[in-house]
Design a protein around this motif. Sequence first.
Motif, PDB file in Angstrom:
ATOM      1  N   PRO A  62       0.809  -1.088   0.002  1.00  0.00           N
ATOM      2  CA  PRO A  62       0.015  -0.024  -0.009  1.00  0.00           C
ATOM      3  C   PRO A  62       0.870   1.322  -0.071  1.00  0.00           C
ATOM      4  CG  PRO A  62      -0.458  -1.384   1.940  1.00  0.00           C
ATOM      5  CD  PRO A  62       0.558  -2.159   1.064  1.00  0.00           C
ATOM      6  N   LEU A  63       1.904   1.278   0.815  1.00  0.00           N
ATOM      7  CA  LEU A  63       2.831   2.339   0.608  1.00  0.00           C
ATOM      8  C   LEU A  63       3.563   2.705  -0.626  1.00  0.00           C
ATOM      9  CD1 LEU A  63       4.466   2.070   4.056  1.00  0.00           C
ATOM     10  CD2 LEU A  63       2.842   3.768   3.670  1.00  0.00           C
ATOM     11  N   GLY A  64       3.851   1.817  -1.366  1.00  0.00           N
ATOM     12  CA  GLY A  64       4.294   1.802  -2.817  1.00  0.00           C
ATOM     13  C   GLY A  64       3.198   2.371  -3.466  1.00  0.00           C
ATOM     14  N   LEU A  65       2.071   2.019  -3.366  1.00  0.00           N
ATOM     15  CA  LEU A  65       1.103   2.563  -4.222  1.00  0.00           C
ATOM     16  C   LEU A  65       0.589   3.979  -4.042  1.00  0.00           C
ATOM     17  CD1 LEU A  65      -1.440   2.107  -6.039  1.00  0.00           C
ATOM     18  CD2 LEU A  65      -2.871   1.412  -4.311  1.00  0.00           C
ATOM     19  N   LEU A  66       0.849   4.257  -2.656  1.00  0.00           N
ATOM     20  CA  LEU A  66       0.517   5.784  -2.286  1.00  0.00           C
ATOM     21  C   LEU A  66       1.680   6.489  -3.043  1.00  0.00           C
ATOM     22  CD1 LEU A  66      -0.366   5.693   1.498  1.00  0.00           C
ATOM     23  CD2 LEU A  66      -1.897   6.181  -0.420  1.00  0.00           C
ATOM     24  N   GLY A  67       3.029   6.115  -2.939  1.00  0.00           N
ATOM     25  CA  GLY A  67       4.048   6.594  -3.627  1.00  0.00           C
ATOM     26  C   GLY A  67       3.731   6.819  -5.037  1.00  0.00           C
ATOM     27  N   ASN A  68       3.583   6.062  -5.713  1.00  0.00           N
ATOM     28  CA  ASN A  68       3.115   6.008  -7.330  1.00  0.00           C
ATOM     29  C   ASN A  68       1.911   7.199  -7.509  1.00  0.00           C
ATOM     30  OD1 ASN A  68       1.417   5.099  -9.677  1.00  0.00           O
ATOM     31  ND2 ASN A  68       3.504   4.362  -9.934  1.00  0.00           N
ATOM     32  N   LEU A  69       0.832   7.170  -6.736  1.00  0.00           N
ATOM     33  CA  LEU A  69       0.051   8.290  -6.718  1.00  0.00           C
ATOM     34  C   LEU A  69       0.439   9.559  -6.292  1.00  0.00           C
ATOM     35  CD1 LEU A  69      -3.149   6.189  -4.854  1.00  0.00           C
ATOM     36  CD2 LEU A  69      -2.878   6.907  -7.460  1.00  0.00           C
TER      37      LEU A  69
END
Length: 147
Positions: A62-69
């Motif tokens: 989830p943190l990787g996804l937030l970083g991508n966003l």
Amino acid sequence: MGYFRRSKIESVVLAPLGLAIGVVTYYLIKGNLASLGGLDSSGAGSSGIALWGVLAFFFGAPLGLLGNLAQVPGIGGLFFRLLVPLVAFYETSMRLETESSGPSQVVLGTWTTVRFTAVAVAMAMVGHTVWGWWKSRRIRSAGVGVG
């Protein structure tokens, strides 16, 4: 890690690996410095590595996804870009509050510097985003009457 990958899938897959490497590195350095003396070595054993390593894999995606966003330009990605300085400020504030009687002046100075830097970075991010939004708004409004 997620911020630097174009693909959301790559961000979700690579972020847990990056966090796990960071956890192992942190505990190895903490253990080595503790053996030299002067540093608290609590949690520097294999149980700390195992616990935080598992949490790194669990929360990494989830943190990787937030970083991508956070790559989303303008106001749309601002919240995601602000997460790192906000978490740094909050975490160091909690440490200062709970450990204020014990740490040395060097530690207090470091935490104060981190908090100040986090606020400065957050303000710069907001300012940059607002400036970009304002500039693009002026360009669009100037171009409406043309043609």
